[in-house]
Enzyme design. Structure first.
Site, PDB file in Angstrom:
ATOM      1  N   GLU A  34       7.855  -6.626   3.355  1.00  0.00           N
ATOM      2  CA  GLU A  34       6.911  -6.870   2.255  1.00  0.00           C
ATOM      3  C   GLU A  34       5.918  -5.730   2.121  1.00  0.00           C
ATOM      4  OE1 GLU A  34       5.147 -10.636   3.334  1.00  0.00           O
ATOM      5  OE2 GLU A  34       4.226  -9.832   5.119  1.00  0.00           O
ATOM      6  N   ASP A  80      -4.882  -7.392   3.522  1.00  0.00           N
ATOM      7  CA  ASP A  80      -4.026  -6.578   2.647  1.00  0.00           C
ATOM      8  C   ASP A  80      -4.771  -5.384   2.046  1.00  0.00           C
ATOM      9  OD1 ASP A  80      -2.046  -8.543   3.096  1.00  0.00           O
ATOM     10  OD2 ASP A  80      -2.864  -9.757   1.469  1.00  0.00           O
TER      11      ASP A  80
END
Ligand code: NAG
Ligand code: NAG
Ligand code: NAG
Ligand code: NAG
Ligand code: NAG
Ligand code: NAG
Ligand code: NAG
Ligand code: NAG
Length: 571
Positions: free
Chosen positions: A204, A29
């Protein structure tokens, strides 16, 4: 000489210089931010403490660990948190001269407990000292603070469910108060992405930015594994409506067959513009080794070009390890080793503990009863790290007396020299090193009180799908002598575990395929990658008050070349 430098300078302009991964070892991420001439990348930390590492670079090619955003227990609560939950998916913003980190904590996956991930933000002047979290109203994951310089408004963008029954996930937003974390504008559904919506397709990781005349909403889709990708949409307003790009997905190595390319699960991107006006994307990807990725999801970088107001990532080509990207200075050659003798005032920041270390599990230095043998005469401070073993082991969902470092190379050794003891380890007492992924998957080698016989033994414990294979070799000594080194050789396809007694030949006790350190057993979520661990344990019993002190004098990592092919072929 001067002309040489100039010629070299010209050459450099044509030298594509970023090597992937930009940060090796699990660092999913990756969210990038530039402030002035510094770039920062924040990554997920799950159940490791301190949480949310922040890396720094001046040139995008060379990165160093700079700080951690969650560095006290008040910043992050991880008691009893299962592997794969914890602190996730950070994003960094720079708003009115302050750094903001938005992230989330998830405490459990148990659907009966009805405990949902909570989002928060905190802020800092220097990325080193952080405010305590401000908890936001909506629940969800992957929060981001987007400050709209055109209006001065700040929005909280996140992935959230449409309601708590259907739980169809999409990107949601409200204008947010930076003081209270509450919504100060309506809470709206922004975009559901490009994949037909169901409870497992997931839009997301929203990352919003403004460029020229459009707001852009960059997201991740397709879940965490093979279908993972990055897609984008644009709008004249930060609230939408959103027009998806004609060339979505922007990044998706799965399009070339999941078993073909080594680099897979590409996505969760963040864009950044360099001071020179070049655009780049940070994102996550796995390096698959015959189908599994022991190092987990690492931080990658690639180029972004603009055409007709739409971005083209990596020239629309798949991400390959052999191709360096961008127009930056050459990456420095990677270090060939790391040595820690634990002589600093504090642990090197590359060491982690599991969850919240609510008891003191180690101290730097050792009693130095045997200074001559330890080879530390002449040093101001005895080196080494002494562990305070407790009842917990690496198989518990708690905080064992253990120190962890990310495995940074697919081709390396990790070795740790034990502190000598003044006595014998008894029944259930162990000290060792591990290639550790989770409480379900760790491959250990160490010394313990022998099982089924008296005395101390070297032992190896390998875990395959919940089944443990153990081997032991008598130590033939009533103390752990000086100069005993435990070692694990990591290669792309396997780990080999053993030991070496000073002056003798190394002994390899056992080996295990690296696929056993990738992905969790069915029904579990393991989102981290492999770590090296130092541990001591009472294995369910308290460490006896009169048992010997245990620890390590020195840790050494040696990195070899990593010739990982672009295509995941290992036969
Ligand atoms: C996204 O999906 C949810 C659930 O189906 C729906 O309520 C919402 O209106 C959708 N949002 C957009 C922007 O289409
Ligand atoms: C959701 O959709 C994806 C792709 O469209 C599909 O592979 C998956 O099986 C679906 N999941 C559910 C729970 O319906
Ligand atoms: C990738 O793999 C798929 C099947 O797994 C195959 O059909 C395709 O031809 C492969 N592509 C390349 C470029 O090797
Ligand atoms: C110890 O003995 C038990 C019972 O015979 C046996 O099942 C176990 O495998 C032995 N353990 C080791 C490490 O030898
Ligand atoms: C691991 O065990 C589970 C449950 O027993 C089984 O479904 C799975 O196939 C096993 N995995 C491997 C790689 O053997
Ligand atoms: C201890 O002695 C046994 C029996 O001779 C031998 O097999 C074993 O390898 C010895 N252990 C070590 C650590 O050398
Ligand atoms: C790992 O390093 C060894 C020793 O330098 C080398 O022989 C081997 O080719 C390397 N393996 C890979 C996959 O790069
Ligand atoms: C790669 O994985 C396949 C499937 O699990 C296995 O049969 C094969 O032996 C592996 N190859 C190597 C070189 O480990």
């Amino acid at each position: 000489m001067k002309s040489l430098v100039i010629i070299f300078g010209i050459l450099l302009q044509f030298t594509a210089a970023v090597k992937n991964p930009i940060i090796s070892g699990w660092n999913p991420d990756a969210a990038i931010l530039r402030v002035g001439s510094n770039y920062f990348v924040a990554t997920s930390s799950f159940v490791y403490f301190p949480g949310i590492p922040i890396y720094k670079s001046k040139d995008l090619a060379n990165w160093e660990l700079y700080s951690h955003a969650l560095n006290t227990p008040e910043h992050v609560q991880l008691y009893g948190t299962p592997t794969g939950a914890g602190a996730w998916a950070p994003s960094l913003s720079f708003i009115n001269g302050r750094y903001y980190l938005a992230s989330m904590t998830r405490w459990t996956y148990d659907p009966f407990a009805r405990v949902w991930p909570r989002v928060f933000f905190s802020s800092s002047e220097d990325l080193k000292t952080w405010t305590e979290p401000t908890w936001c109203e909506p629940w969800g994951i992957d929060p981001e603070l987007f400050h709209d310089a055109n209006t001065g408004k700040t929005y909280l963008n996140l992935m959230a469910p449409n309601n708590n029954e259907q739980r169809l996930w999409g990107i949601y937003q409200c204008e947010v108060s930076l003081t209270t974390g509450n919504c100060v504008g309506e809470y709206i559904s922004l975009w559901n992405g490009t994949i037909p919506q169901n409870s497992s397709t997931r839009a997301e990781g929203p990352k919003m930015f403004f460029k020229d005349k459009y707001y852009y909403l960059l997201i991740a889709e397709g879940g965490t594994d093979e279908l993972h990708r990055a897609t984008i949409a644009r709008s004249k307003s930060p609230k939408g409506p959103w027009t998806p790009a004609p060339n979505n997905p922007l990044i998706y190595n799965g399009a070339f067959g999941f078993k073909n390319l080594t680099v897979q699960s590409t996505g969760h991107a963040t864009f950044v513009e360099s001071a020179e006006g070049d655009w780049y994307a940070s994102f996550l990807a796995r390096r698959n080794i015959n189908g599994s990725s022991p190092l987990g999801r690492e931080a990658f970088l690639t180029t972004v070009k603009w055409e007709n107001g739409w971005p083209i990532v990596n020239d629309g080509k798949p991400i390959l390890l052999s191709e360096n990207v961008g127009n930056t200075p050459e990456a420095k050659p990677r270090a060939t080793s790391f040595t820690d003798t634990f002589r600093g005032k504090a642990l090197d920041p590359s060491w982690y503990q599991l969850r919240i270390p609510y008891t003191n599990n180690y101290r730097l230095g050792n009693t130095g009863k045997d200074k001559k043998d330890l080879g530390i005469a002449g040093h101001q401070k005895p080196g080494g790290v002494t562990l305070y073993p407790n009842v917990f082991t690496l198989s518990d969902r708690d905080t064992p007396a253990a120190l962890f470092r990310k495995q940074k190379s697919l081709n390396m050794t990790f070795s740790a020299t034990l502190l000598p003891t003044d006595g014998s380890l008894g029944y259930r007492q162990s000290v060792g090193i591990s290639a550790y992924l989770s409480e379900f998957q760790h491959q250990d080698v160490g010394i313990r009180g022998c099982v089924n016989q008296t005395g101390m033994c070297f032992y190896s414990n390998l875990i395959r799908n919940g089944t443990t294979t153990t081997k032991q070799i008598p130590l033939n000594s009533t103390t752990i002598p000086s100069g005993v080194t435990l070692q694990i050789r990591a290669e792309p396809l396997k780990y080999t575990l053993g030991y070496q007694i000073a002056g003798q030949k190394e002994v390899w006790m056992d080996e295990i395929e690296s696929k056993w350190l990738a992905f969790g057993p069915a029904g579990t979520f393991v989102f981290e990658g492999a770590n090296w661990a130092l541990f001591g344990s009472g294995n369910g019993n308290p460490w006896p008050f009169n048992a010997p002190e245990v620890g390590f004098l020195e840790v050494k990592e040696t990195y070899f070349e990593e010739n990982i092919p672009d295509y995941d072929r290992w036969d």
